[in-house]
Design a protein around this motif. Structure first.
Motif, PDB file in Angstrom:
ATOM      1  N   GLN A  91      31.529  21.609  -1.255  1.00  0.00           N
ATOM      2  CA  GLN A  91      31.108  20.633  -0.253  1.00  0.00           C
ATOM      3  C   GLN A  91      30.031  21.201   0.658  1.00  0.00           C
ATOM      4  OE1 GLN A  91      34.704  19.391   1.750  1.00  0.00           O
ATOM      5  NE2 GLN A  91      35.054  17.722   0.302  1.00  0.00           N
ATOM      6  N   ASN A  92      30.173  22.470   1.037  1.00  0.00           N
ATOM      7  CA  ASN A  92      29.183  23.126   1.894  1.00  0.00           C
ATOM      8  C   ASN A  92      28.359  24.096   1.060  1.00  0.00           C
ATOM      9  OD1 ASN A  92      30.265  21.805   4.136  1.00  0.00           O
ATOM     10  ND2 ASN A  92      31.694  23.478   4.558  1.00  0.00           N
ATOM     11  N   ASP A  93      27.058  24.171   1.361  1.00  0.00           N
ATOM     12  CA  ASP A  93      26.200  25.065   0.581  1.00  0.00           C
ATOM     13  C   ASP A  93      25.993  26.411   1.260  1.00  0.00           C
ATOM     14  OD1 ASP A  93      24.512  24.478   2.661  1.00  0.00           O
ATOM     15  OD2 ASP A  93      22.930  23.580   1.435  1.00  0.00           O
ATOM     16  N   ASP A  94      26.762  26.677   2.325  1.00  0.00           N
ATOM     17  CA  ASP A  94      26.612  27.961   3.011  1.00  0.00           C
ATOM     18  C   ASP A  94      27.955  28.657   3.216  1.00  0.00           C
ATOM     19  OD1 ASP A  94      27.688  26.243   4.845  1.00  0.00           O
ATOM     20  OD2 ASP A  94      26.288  26.712   6.463  1.00  0.00           O
ATOM     21  N   SER A  95      28.936  28.319   2.376  1.00  0.00           N
ATOM     22  CA  SER A  95      30.273  28.893   2.526  1.00  0.00           C
ATOM     23  C   SER A  95      30.622  29.745   1.315  1.00  0.00           C
ATOM     24  CB  SER A  95      31.317  27.782   2.705  1.00  0.00           C
ATOM     25  OG  SER A  95      32.622  28.319   2.655  1.00  0.00           O
ATOM     26  N   LEU A  96      30.627  31.052   1.504  1.00  0.00           N
ATOM     27  CA  LEU A  96      31.043  31.949   0.430  1.00  0.00           C
ATOM     28  C   LEU A  96      32.526  31.757   0.118  1.00  0.00           C
ATOM     29  CD1 LEU A  96      30.273  34.258  -1.484  1.00  0.00           C
ATOM     30  CD2 LEU A  96      30.783  35.865   0.369  1.00  0.00           C
ATOM     31  N   SER A  97      33.310  31.426   1.131  1.00  0.00           N
ATOM     32  CA  SER A  97      34.749  31.201   0.934  1.00  0.00           C
ATOM     33  C   SER A  97      34.994  30.053  -0.033  1.00  0.00           C
ATOM     34  CB  SER A  97      35.421  30.896   2.278  1.00  0.00           C
ATOM     35  OG  SER A  97      35.220  31.939   3.197  1.00  0.00           O
ATOM     36  N   TYR A 211      17.862  35.681  11.255  1.00  0.00           N
ATOM     37  CA  TYR A 211      18.110  36.116   9.883  1.00  0.00           C
ATOM     38  C   TYR A 211      19.194  37.189   9.849  1.00  0.00           C
ATOM     39  CZ  TYR A 211      13.703  33.798   8.556  1.00  0.00           C
ATOM     40  OH  TYR A 211      12.710  32.880   8.322  1.00  0.00           O
ATOM     41  N   ARG A 212      19.087  38.139  10.774  1.00  0.00           N
ATOM     42  CA  ARG A 212      20.085  39.220  10.841  1.00  0.00           C
ATOM     43  C   ARG A 212      21.470  38.661  11.148  1.00  0.00           C
ATOM     44  NH1 ARG A 212      18.320  43.712  14.944  1.00  0.00           N
ATOM     45  NH2 ARG A 212      20.239  44.661  14.170  1.00  0.00           N
ATOM     46  N   LYS A 213      21.527  37.685  12.038  1.00  0.00           N
ATOM     47  CA  LYS A 213      22.821  37.100  12.405  1.00  0.00           C
ATOM     48  C   LYS A 213      23.461  36.407  11.208  1.00  0.00           C
ATOM     49  CE  LYS A 213      25.040  33.922  15.663  1.00  0.00           C
ATOM     50  NZ  LYS A 213      24.826  32.991  16.804  1.00  0.00           N
ATOM     51  N   GLU A 214      22.671  35.625  10.466  1.00  0.00           N
ATOM     52  CA  GLU A 214      23.213  34.944   9.288  1.00  0.00           C
ATOM     53  C   GLU A 214      23.681  35.944   8.237  1.00  0.00           C
ATOM     54  OE1 GLU A 214      21.499  31.455   7.514  1.00  0.00           O
ATOM     55  OE2 GLU A 214      20.215  31.130   9.261  1.00  0.00           O
ATOM     56  N   ALA A 215      22.892  36.994   8.040  1.00  0.00           N
ATOM     57  CA  ALA A 215      23.274  38.017   7.065  1.00  0.00           C
ATOM     58  C   ALA A 215      24.554  38.719   7.506  1.00  0.00           C
ATOM     59  CB  ALA A 215      22.142  39.023   6.887  1.00  0.00           C
ATOM     60  N   GLY A 216      24.650  39.022   8.795  1.00  0.00           N
ATOM     61  CA  GLY A 216      25.854  39.662   9.310  1.00  0.00           C
ATOM     62  C   GLY A 216      27.078  38.776   9.171  1.00  0.00           C
ATOM     63  N   ASN A 217      26.904  37.481   9.425  1.00  0.00           N
ATOM     64  CA  ASN A 217      28.020  36.542   9.266  1.00  0.00           C
ATOM     65  C   ASN A 217      28.491  36.479   7.816  1.00  0.00           C
ATOM     66  OD1 ASN A 217      27.951  35.904  11.983  1.00  0.00           O
ATOM     67  ND2 ASN A 217      26.773  34.020  11.712  1.00  0.00           N
ATOM     68  N   LEU A 218      27.532  36.491   6.884  1.00  0.00           N
ATOM     69  CA  LEU A 218      27.890  36.449   5.467  1.00  0.00           C
ATOM     70  C   LEU A 218      28.625  37.720   5.056  1.00  0.00           C
ATOM     71  CD1 LEU A 218      27.745  34.964   2.765  1.00  0.00           C
ATOM     72  CD2 LEU A 218      25.524  36.048   2.368  1.00  0.00           C
ATOM     73  N   LEU A 219      28.159  38.854   5.541  1.00  0.00           N
ATOM     74  CA  LEU A 219      28.825  40.119   5.223  1.00  0.00           C
ATOM     75  C   LEU A 219      30.237  40.144   5.797  1.00  0.00           C
ATOM     76  CD1 LEU A 219      28.625  42.930   3.962  1.00  0.00           C
ATOM     77  CD2 LEU A 219      27.671  43.752   6.121  1.00  0.00           C
ATOM     78  N   ASN A 220      30.411  39.642   7.016  1.00  0.00           N
ATOM     79  CA  ASN A 220      31.746  39.578   7.618  1.00  0.00           C
ATOM     80  C   ASN A 220      32.663  38.637   6.832  1.00  0.00           C
ATOM     81  OD1 ASN A 220      31.137  41.372   9.667  1.00  0.00           O
ATOM     82  ND2 ASN A 220      30.578  39.773  11.132  1.00  0.00           N
ATOM     83  N   GLU A 221      32.092  37.526   6.356  1.00  0.00           N
ATOM     84  CA  GLU A 221      32.881  36.594   5.550  1.00  0.00           C
ATOM     85  C   GLU A 221      33.325  37.261   4.251  1.00  0.00           C
ATOM     86  OE1 GLU A 221      32.610  31.999   3.799  1.00  0.00           O
ATOM     87  OE2 GLU A 221      30.796  33.026   4.486  1.00  0.00           O
ATOM     88  N   ALA A 222      32.416  38.005   3.627  1.00  0.00           N
ATOM     89  CA  ALA A 222      32.766  38.730   2.403  1.00  0.00           C
ATOM     90  C   ALA A 222      33.868  39.749   2.677  1.00  0.00           C
ATOM     91  CB  ALA A 222      31.528  39.421   1.833  1.00  0.00           C
ATOM     92  N   ALA A 223      33.778  40.427   3.818  1.00  0.00           N
ATOM     93  CA  ALA A 223      34.797  41.419   4.172  1.00  0.00           C
ATOM     94  C   ALA A 223      36.163  40.758   4.336  1.00  0.00           C
ATOM     95  CB  ALA A 223      34.391  42.138   5.458  1.00  0.00           C
TER      96      ALA A 223
END
Length: 230
Positions: A91-97, A211-223
């Motif tokens: 449904q969302n195109d920005d959710s790794l979860s 850009y850094r904030k989005e990348a950091g959020n994605l890395l935290n989500e992966a963690a």
């Protein structure tokens, strides 16, 4: 039958990344950029203009080159995530979860997990049968996303320092450019180039932290998905 185990680092032959069903490969690599309301480009590459002072030209070029690499990595990160979301009908195109949940649902016969080591994350797959090619491509897609995420974060501090150093010296730049060129018309052109470079530098100063904030959020989500508390 023996158990198959796959991680991107172990697969020598790399298959093409998954492509979103509603995008061409070219569109995926360079998504449309929204037009700015005030006439200043809000995203996209920085092309440094010649100002006629070697030291300044070099510094603006360094900022432009560094930001453009970060911009490319940002687009790679976003495109990989959006491509996965489209392929697995999230449904969302920005959710790794959501992507990971859908991947597990579609390949329920495989044991799938996300592993994080430092700034890197990979999709691990174990199966009693041969691992589907589609799933191997998904692994590569996530690996590319991880590399891009890491690159965005790693260059951030250096880029910020370069930008701040340039903008602190702004007051004396016009006089430097004017002193370096005696011809009136050429001097006017170079000063306007300088002003454009400074506008672009301020734009980059605004964009890069996002850009850094989005990348950091994605890395935290992966963690979190791997069971690590960021």
């Amino acid at each position: 039958m023996g158990c198959c185990c796959s991680s991107p680092d172990r697969d020598v032959e790399r298959e093409p990344l998954l492509q979103s069903s509603n995008r061409t490969q070219t569109e995926s690599a360079r998504p449309p950029r929204p037009a700015a309301k005030d006439g200043v480009q809000k995203s996209g590459r920085f092309t440094a203009r010649h100002v006629g002072v070697p030291g300044l030209d070099e510094r603006f070029t360094d900022v432009a080159d560094t930001f453009n690499k970060q911009q490319d990595h940002y687009e790679t990160m976003k495109n990989n995530l959006q491509t996965l979301a489209s392929h697995y009908h999230c449904q969302n195109d920005d959710s790794l979860s959501q992507c990971l949940k859908k991947i597990k649902e579609k390949h329920e016969l495989c044991h799938i997990s996300l592993e994080v080591k430092g700034y890197d994350f990979i999709l691990m797959v174990k199966s009693d049968t041969e691992i589907p090619g589609e799933l191997k491509q998904t692994q590569e897609n996530i690996t590319e996303m991880s590399r891009a995420t890491k690159a965005i974060i790693s260059v951030g501090t250096k880029l910020t320092q370069m930008i701040d150093s340039l903008l602190r010296a702004e007051d004396g730049m016009i006089s430097q450019v004017e002193a370096a060129e005696s011809r009136h018309q050429e001097r006017r052109r170079l000063v306007e180039n300088l002003r454009e470079n400074l506008r672009e530098t301020r734009r980059v100063k605004e964009l890069s932290p996002n850009y850094r904030k989005e990348a950091g959020n994605l890395l935290n989500e992966a963690a979190r998905l791997s069971g690590i508390t960021p």
